[in-house]
Design a protein around this motif. Sequence first.
Motif, mmCIF file in Angstrom:
data_model
loop_
_atom_site.group_PDB
_atom_site.id
_atom_site.type_symbol
_atom_site.label_atom_id
_atom_site.label_comp_id
_atom_site.label_asym_id
_atom_site.label_seq_id
_atom_site.Cartn_x
_atom_site.Cartn_y
_atom_site.Cartn_z
ATOM 1 N N VAL A 1 11.496 12.286 -1.259
ATOM 2 C CA VAL A 1 11.805 12.764 -2.614
ATOM 3 C C VAL A 1 10.543 12.775 -3.472
ATOM 4 N N SER A 2 9.704 11.754 -3.337
ATOM 5 C CA SER A 2 8.449 11.708 -4.100
ATOM 6 C C SER A 2 7.550 12.881 -3.744
ATOM 7 N N VAL A 3 7.416 13.167 -2.467
ATOM 8 C CA VAL A 3 6.554 14.266 -2.029
ATOM 9 C C VAL A 3 7.125 15.610 -2.463
ATOM 10 N N VAL A 4 8.425 15.790 -2.334
ATOM 11 C CA VAL A 4 9.049 17.062 -2.737
ATOM 12 C C VAL A 4 8.894 17.276 -4.240
ATOM 13 N N LEU A 5 9.088 16.225 -5.042
ATOM 14 C CA LEU A 5 8.902 16.370 -6.485
ATOM 15 C C LEU A 5 7.462 16.737 -6.832
ATOM 16 N N LEU A 6 6.512 16.150 -6.129
ATOM 17 C CA LEU A 6 5.106 16.485 -6.374
ATOM 18 C C LEU A 6 4.833 17.943 -6.020
ATOM 19 N N VAL A 7 5.330 18.402 -4.888
ATOM 20 C CA VAL A 7 5.112 19.798 -4.473
ATOM 21 C C VAL A 7 5.765 20.757 -5.461
ATOM 22 N N VAL A 8 6.996 20.475 -5.873
ATOM 23 C CA VAL A 8 7.694 21.365 -6.812
ATOM 24 C C VAL A 8 6.975 21.415 -8.151
ATOM 25 N N SER A 9 6.566 20.250 -8.666
ATOM 26 C CA SER A 9 5.873 20.248 -9.957
ATOM 27 C C SER A 9 4.512 20.944 -9.858
ATOM 28 N N THR A 10 3.838 20.819 -8.731
ATOM 29 C CA THR A 10 2.555 21.511 -8.543
ATOM 30 C C THR A 10 2.762 23.018 -8.496
ATOM 31 N N ILE A 11 3.776 23.460 -7.762
ATOM 32 C CA ILE A 11 4.069 24.901 -7.677
ATOM 33 C C ILE A 11 4.443 25.454 -9.049
ATOM 34 N N LEU A 12 5.249 24.709 -9.796
ATOM 35 C CA LEU A 12 5.613 25.164 -11.143
ATOM 36 C C LEU A 12 4.388 25.277 -12.042
ATOM 37 N N ASN A 13 3.508 24.280 -11.985
ATOM 38 C CA ASN A 13 2.296 24.332 -12.803
ATOM 39 C C ASN A 13 1.397 25.485 -12.402
ATOM 40 N N LEU A 14 1.227 25.689 -11.103
ATOM 41 C CA LEU A 14 0.392 26.804 -10.650
ATOM 42 C C LEU A 14 1.009 28.146 -11.034
ATOM 43 N N CYS B 1 0.830 -1.209 0.000
ATOM 44 C CA CYS B 1 0.000 0.000 0.000
ATOM 45 C C CYS B 1 0.863 1.259 0.000
ATOM 46 N N ALA B 2 1.907 1.259 0.811
ATOM 47 C CA ALA B 2 2.804 2.424 0.853
ATOM 48 C C ALA B 2 3.501 2.619 -0.485
ATOM 49 N N MET B 3 3.983 1.531 -1.068
ATOM 50 C CA MET B 3 4.679 1.643 -2.345
ATOM 51 C C MET B 3 3.732 2.038 -3.465
ATOM 52 N N THR B 4 2.481 1.562 -3.432
ATOM 53 C CA THR B 4 1.497 1.956 -4.436
ATOM 54 C C THR B 4 1.171 3.440 -4.304
ATOM 55 N N GLY B 5 1.011 3.911 -3.082
ATOM 56 C CA GLY B 5 0.755 5.332 -2.876
ATOM 57 C C GLY B 5 1.881 6.197 -3.415
ATOM 58 N N LEU B 6 3.104 5.793 -3.166
ATOM 59 C CA LEU B 6 4.246 6.555 -3.684
ATOM 60 C C LEU B 6 4.338 6.453 -5.199
ATOM 61 N N LEU B 7 3.981 5.300 -5.754
ATOM 62 C CA LEU B 7 3.977 5.154 -7.203
ATOM 63 C C LEU B 7 2.931 6.063 -7.838
ATOM 64 N N ILE B 8 1.761 6.161 -7.230
ATOM 65 C CA ILE B 8 0.720 7.058 -7.742
ATOM 66 C C ILE B 8 1.170 8.515 -7.643
ATOM 67 N N VAL B 9 1.833 8.863 -6.551
ATOM 68 C CA VAL B 9 2.393 10.221 -6.416
ATOM 69 C C VAL B 9 3.408 10.480 -7.521
ATOM 70 N N ASN B 10 4.257 9.504 -7.808
ATOM 71 C CA ASN B 10 5.260 9.681 -8.860
ATOM 72 C C ASN B 10 4.629 9.777 -10.245
#
Length: 138
Positions: free
Chosen positions: A116-129, A34-43
């Motif tokens: 790293v997965s969470v930071v990449l998601l936050v950075v890509s979201t900020i860039l898109n916004l 479950c943890a790995m699937t959640g991180l995969l979905i985030v990625n």
Amino acid sequence: MNPFVAYAKLPMSFRNLYQSRRDGLGKSVVAIACAMTGLLIVNIWTLILLVSLVDHGRLASRRRLGPVEYAALCACLLIVELILVDRVFTKVERDKGFALRVASTSPRISVWYGWVSVVLLVVSTILNLGLSWTAMLR
């Protein structure tokens, strides 16, 4: 290092982290999958956001996934992760050479992978916004 050994280090890292917090390993396969699937979905979501930065809206103009399709995709990812994690743990129990290569994997790998997965998601979201806001202001 072959790809299976490299992949096996990630669930073993989660297992070592899980063992340090729990006494029994009865449900560790499900929890780790479950943890790995959640991180995969985030990625995957991060990858979609990064592609949309370059794509300039063509990706967003296509047909979107419905809630049922998205749930089916997430369920399939979870099933694949359950199978892979179970195979890794079964191989560790049966093959001593393989176990020596991956069993002592540091729990820090799973923690770093998560951060790293969470930071990449936050950075890509900020860039898109940021890009969408600058496009609206023009």
